[in-house]
Design a protein around this motif. Structure first.
Motif, PDB file in Angstrom:
ATOM      1  N   VAL A  81       0.812  -1.223   0.000  1.00  0.00           N
ATOM      2  CA  VAL A  81       0.000   0.000   0.000  1.00  0.00           C
ATOM      3  C   VAL A  81       0.841   1.267   0.000  1.00  0.00           C
ATOM      4  O   VAL A  81       0.334   2.340  -0.348  1.00  0.00           O
ATOM      5  N   THR A  82       2.140   1.181   0.348  1.00  0.00           N
ATOM      6  CA  THR A  82       2.969   2.383   0.396  1.00  0.00           C
ATOM      7  C   THR A  82       3.940   2.501  -0.780  1.00  0.00           C
ATOM      8  O   THR A  82       4.492   3.581  -1.005  1.00  0.00           O
ATOM      9  N   ARG A  88      -0.967   5.274  -3.572  1.00  0.00           N
ATOM     10  CA  ARG A  88      -0.112   5.401  -2.385  1.00  0.00           C
ATOM     11  C   ARG A  88       0.123   6.855  -1.988  1.00  0.00           C
ATOM     12  O   ARG A  88       0.465   7.136  -0.826  1.00  0.00           O
ATOM     13  N   LEU A  89      -0.022   7.789  -2.924  1.00  0.00           N
ATOM     14  CA  LEU A  89       0.195   9.202  -2.623  1.00  0.00           C
ATOM     15  C   LEU A  89      -1.089   9.921  -2.240  1.00  0.00           C
ATOM     16  O   LEU A  89      -1.064  11.121  -1.964  1.00  0.00           O
ATOM     17  N   ASP A 145      -6.139   1.390   7.485  1.00  0.00           N
ATOM     18  CA  ASP A 145      -7.162   0.451   7.029  1.00  0.00           C
ATOM     19  C   ASP A 145      -6.733  -0.250   5.746  1.00  0.00           C
ATOM     20  O   ASP A 145      -7.047  -1.425   5.532  1.00  0.00           O
ATOM     21  N   ARG A 146      -6.011   0.448   4.881  1.00  0.00           N
ATOM     22  CA  ARG A 146      -5.528  -0.194   3.650  1.00  0.00           C
ATOM     23  C   ARG A 146      -4.575  -1.339   3.981  1.00  0.00           C
ATOM     24  O   ARG A 146      -4.613  -2.399   3.350  1.00  0.00           O
ATOM     25  N   VAL A 147      -3.714  -1.119   4.968  1.00  0.00           N
ATOM     26  CA  VAL A 147      -2.782  -2.189   5.377  1.00  0.00           C
ATOM     27  C   VAL A 147      -3.564  -3.368   5.950  1.00  0.00           C
ATOM     28  O   VAL A 147      -3.320  -4.523   5.586  1.00  0.00           O
ATOM     29  N   HIS A 148      -4.499  -3.087   6.851  1.00  0.00           N
ATOM     30  CA  HIS A 148      -5.306  -4.170   7.418  1.00  0.00           C
ATOM     31  C   HIS A 148      -6.067  -4.920   6.322  1.00  0.00           C
ATOM     32  O   HIS A 148      -6.188  -6.151   6.359  1.00  0.00           O
ATOM     33  N   GLY A 252     -12.564   0.971  -4.509  1.00  0.00           N
ATOM     34  CA  GLY A 252     -11.301   1.604  -4.164  1.00  0.00           C
ATOM     35  C   GLY A 252     -10.608   0.883  -3.029  1.00  0.00           C
ATOM     36  O   GLY A 252      -9.392   0.929  -2.900  1.00  0.00           O
ATOM     37  N   GLY A 253     -11.362   0.188  -2.193  1.00  0.00           N
ATOM     38  CA  GLY A 253     -10.768  -0.587  -1.114  1.00  0.00           C
ATOM     39  C   GLY A 253     -10.222  -1.913  -1.623  1.00  0.00           C
ATOM     40  O   GLY A 253     -10.718  -2.475  -2.593  1.00  0.00           O
TER      41      GLY A 253
END
Length: 267
Positions: A81-82, A88-89, A145-148, A252-253
């Motif tokens: 996600v990063t 990511r931005l 939340d994106r990481v989870h 998007g999720g």
């Protein structure tokens, strides 16, 4: 630095707990063995897939819990996600983006060590242009939340990959629209083809209106079921105003993307 042994049969043999400054954090990120982390996650995904294929639900659930506790899974998810995701931005409602090595390893620790109680944050809605002058709503979760969600996808996806229809191609690992085109060609070619036509259909607002109860019923006893419920009910912020979400999933999720399939081809 203190090394704490983890329970037997856990994916990662050791967890390292450190207290360090920004320079040490940056070095910790640079020293990660990505090949090993990816191999660990890939191996556990394969075990979940195999257990699901065999119909061993209790083993599937146990392996999914291991995946959700795995530091390798957290590392891979933060990197996804990063560094690899197109968005990511782009920040969610909290305005947070994670760009530096220091911030990335701190995000790993924050997620892995459960430094804060899990609370799903509302998503931020923006609009992106579509052909014909129309605009499509895109909903952006906060970075944590994106990481989870990436972690949950690694636990959930292999279970369902073992159960999906063989002629389903959309948003599946190792598959895409070209595979669907090839399947259509093989089905329709020749004088004795089984089918001479193809149906192109679009269900209007399908993902905007899908029932939350139906999604949760399909998940059954999945260990992160309540996290997914929280994401579904977290709400959406549009032009600074919070709106409740009683149905539908955010386009998007990461979890939403894992369950779309626009490239279904009949057998």
């Amino acid at each position: 630095m203190t090394e704490i042994p983890e329970p037997e049969d856990k994916l990662d043999a050791m967890t390292t707990v450190t207290v360090s400054g920004p320079e040490d954090d940056a070095e910790r990120w640079r020293q990660i063995d990505w090949r090993r982390s990816e191999a660990d996650v890939r191996r556990l995904r394969q075990r979940i897939f195999t257990a699901s294929k065999a119909g061993d639900l209790s083993r599937v659930r146990r392996l999914q819990k291991l995946m959700l506790r795995s530091r390798a899974n957290t590392l891979i998810s933060v990197r996804r996600v990063t560094e690899r995701n197109a968005g990511r931005l782009t920040a969610g409602v909290d305005g947070e983006v994670v760009l530096t090595p220091e911030a990335k390893i701190q995000l790993v620790d924050r997620v892995q060590q459960n430094a804060e109680p899990f609370t799903a944050m509302p998503v931020r809605q923006v609009y992106i242009p579509k052909p014909g002058g129309k605009r499509r709503p895109l909903r952006i979760p906060v970075i944590v939340d994106r990481v989870h969600q990436a972690r949950v996808v690694n636990a959930l996806e292999p279970e369902w990959e073992a159960r999906f229809e063989p002629r389903s191609y959309g948003f599946r690992p190792g598959r895409g629209c070209q595979d669907a085109v090839q399947a259509i060609h093989l089905t329709a070619k020749g004088k004795s083809a089984r089918r001479l036509w193809a149906l192109d259909a679009d269900l209007a607002s399908a993902f905007d209106l899908i029932a939350h109860d139906h999604i949760l019923d399909q998940l059954g006893s999945f260990p992160a079921r309540e996290m997914i419920r929280a994401w579904l009910k977290a709400g959406v912020v549009v032009q600074g105003r919070l709106h409740r979400t009683e149905d539908g999933v955010p386009q998007g999720g990461l979890c939403a993307a894992a369950h779309k399939d626009p490239y279904g081809v009949p057998s």
